[in-house]
Design a protein around this motif. Structure first.
Motif, short mmCIF file in Angstrom:
data_model
loop_
_atom_site.label_atom_id
_atom_site.label_comp_id
_atom_site.label_asym_id
_atom_site.label_seq_id
_atom_site.Cartn_x
_atom_site.Cartn_y
_atom_site.Cartn_z
N ASP A 27 0.83 -1.20 0.00
CA ASP A 27 0.00 0.00 0.00
C ASP A 27 0.87 1.25 0.00
N LEU A 28 1.88 1.28 0.84
CA LEU A 28 2.77 2.44 0.91
C LEU A 28 3.48 2.69 -0.42
N THR A 29 3.94 1.63 -1.05
CA THR A 29 4.60 1.77 -2.35
C THR A 29 3.65 2.37 -3.38
N ALA A 30 2.43 1.86 -3.43
CA ALA A 30 1.45 2.38 -4.39
C ALA A 30 1.13 3.85 -4.12
N ARG A 31 0.97 4.20 -2.85
CA ARG A 31 0.65 5.60 -2.51
C ARG A 31 1.83 6.53 -2.78
N LEU A 32 3.06 6.07 -2.54
CA LEU A 32 4.23 6.88 -2.86
C LEU A 32 4.31 7.13 -4.37
N ARG A 33 4.09 6.10 -5.15
CA ARG A 33 4.13 6.25 -6.62
C ARG A 33 3.04 7.18 -7.12
N GLU A 34 1.87 7.09 -6.50
CA GLU A 34 0.74 7.91 -6.92
C GLU A 34 0.97 9.39 -6.61
N ARG A 35 1.50 9.67 -5.44
CA ARG A 35 1.68 11.06 -5.01
C ARG A 35 2.98 11.70 -5.48
N TYR A 36 4.02 10.90 -5.59
CA TYR A 36 5.36 11.45 -5.85
C TYR A 36 5.97 10.79 -7.08
N HIS A 37 5.52 11.21 -8.24
CA HIS A 37 5.97 10.63 -9.50
C HIS A 37 7.48 10.81 -9.71
N HIS A 38 8.04 11.83 -9.11
CA HIS A 38 9.46 12.12 -9.29
C HIS A 38 10.36 11.24 -8.41
N LEU A 39 9.79 10.46 -7.51
CA LEU A 39 10.58 9.57 -6.66
C LEU A 39 10.51 8.15 -7.20
N THR A 40 11.60 7.43 -7.02
CA THR A 40 11.61 6.02 -7.39
C THR A 40 11.30 5.22 -6.14
N ALA A 41 10.12 4.62 -6.11
CA ALA A 41 9.70 3.85 -4.94
C ALA A 41 9.36 2.43 -5.37
N THR A 42 10.27 1.51 -5.07
CA THR A 42 10.00 0.10 -5.35
C THR A 42 9.55 -0.57 -4.05
N ARG A 43 8.82 -1.66 -4.19
CA ARG A 43 8.36 -2.37 -3.00
C ARG A 43 9.53 -2.85 -2.17
N SER A 44 10.59 -3.31 -2.82
CA SER A 44 11.74 -3.80 -2.06
C SER A 44 12.42 -2.66 -1.28
N THR A 45 12.52 -1.50 -1.88
CA THR A 45 13.10 -0.36 -1.17
C THR A 45 12.23 0.05 0.01
N VAL A 46 10.93 0.12 -0.23
CA VAL A 46 10.00 0.49 0.84
C VAL A 46 10.07 -0.53 1.98
N THR A 47 10.09 -1.82 1.65
CA THR A 47 10.17 -2.87 2.66
C THR A 47 11.46 -2.74 3.46
N THR A 48 12.58 -2.52 2.78
CA THR A 48 13.86 -2.35 3.45
C THR A 48 13.84 -1.14 4.37
N LEU A 49 13.30 -0.02 3.88
CA LEU A 49 13.23 1.19 4.70
C LEU A 49 12.32 0.99 5.91
N LEU A 50 11.20 0.28 5.72
CA LEU A 50 10.31 0.01 6.85
C LEU A 50 11.02 -0.79 7.93
N LYS A 51 11.78 -1.78 7.53
CA LYS A 51 12.53 -2.59 8.51
C LYS A 51 13.59 -1.74 9.21
N THR A 52 14.22 -0.84 8.45
CA THR A 52 15.24 0.03 9.03
C THR A 52 14.63 0.99 10.03
#
Length: 188
Positions: A27-52
């Protein structure tokens, strides 16, 4: 990615989305992509950042839940420390980020987490700082203008940001922006 992953530009909007509501990585990945087209948000990056940020105590995870035939998903929510860190990141992004930067743009997106007077003060201070940067811009003596077009370009960019910043601060102080009451979080 920075050595300290909590300094990644995606962390601010990630925490901001969790201020709105708890969510899982998909959900977070989809919302990041929807709101912030200029950012590269992959599910793996989001998952890694969430764990961090979870290891840093900024978010907490719920027990994974399975809905229908989908794989189990872990929902994350902001902690009190995460909320405080988010507000500090917004303040820092508004105050200290370079002119015309992604970090400033993302901080502006979440400025309403701050009280209006606080946001106005930070923006006024930013405009003063940028005035100094603008004053330092100049053509190099003996170099053709054609070889230094970036100076005129940057002058226009910084001037525009100063104007927008001061205008926004004035509107905040005058109550000309429908500003929400800032949420307070005290839970740990």
């Amino acid at each position: 990615m920075p050595l300290d992953a909590t300094r990644n530009s995606l962390v601010l909007p990630l925490l901001g989305l969790l201020v709105e509501q708890p969510a899982h990585a998909y959900d977070l990945t989809a919302r990041l992509r929807e709101r912030y087209h200029h950012l590269t948000a992959t599910r793996s990056t989001v998952t890694t950042l969430l764990k961090t940020v979870e290891r840093a105590g900024l978010v907490t995870s719920r027990t994974p839940e399975q809905v229908g035939n989908r794989p189990p998903r872990t929902t994350y929510e902001l902690t009190g420390a995460g909320f405080a860190d988010f507000r500090a990141k917004v303040e820092s992004g508004l105050a200290d980020s370079p002119a015309a930067s992604v970090d400033f743009t993302l901080a502006v997106a979440y400025a309403a987490i701050l009280p209006a007077d606080r946001a106005a003060t930070i923006l006024e201070d930013r405009a003063t700082r940028l005035d100094g940067e603008l004053g330092a811009l100049h053509q190099v003596e003996g170099v053709r203008e054609a070889h230094m077009l970036e100076v005129a370009y940057w002058h226009a960019i910084v001037t525009t940001e100063i104007d927008w910043t001061r205008t926004t601060a004035r509107r905040l102080r005058a109550g000309g922006i429908d500003w929400p009451r800032s949420p307070e979080r005290t839970d740990a």
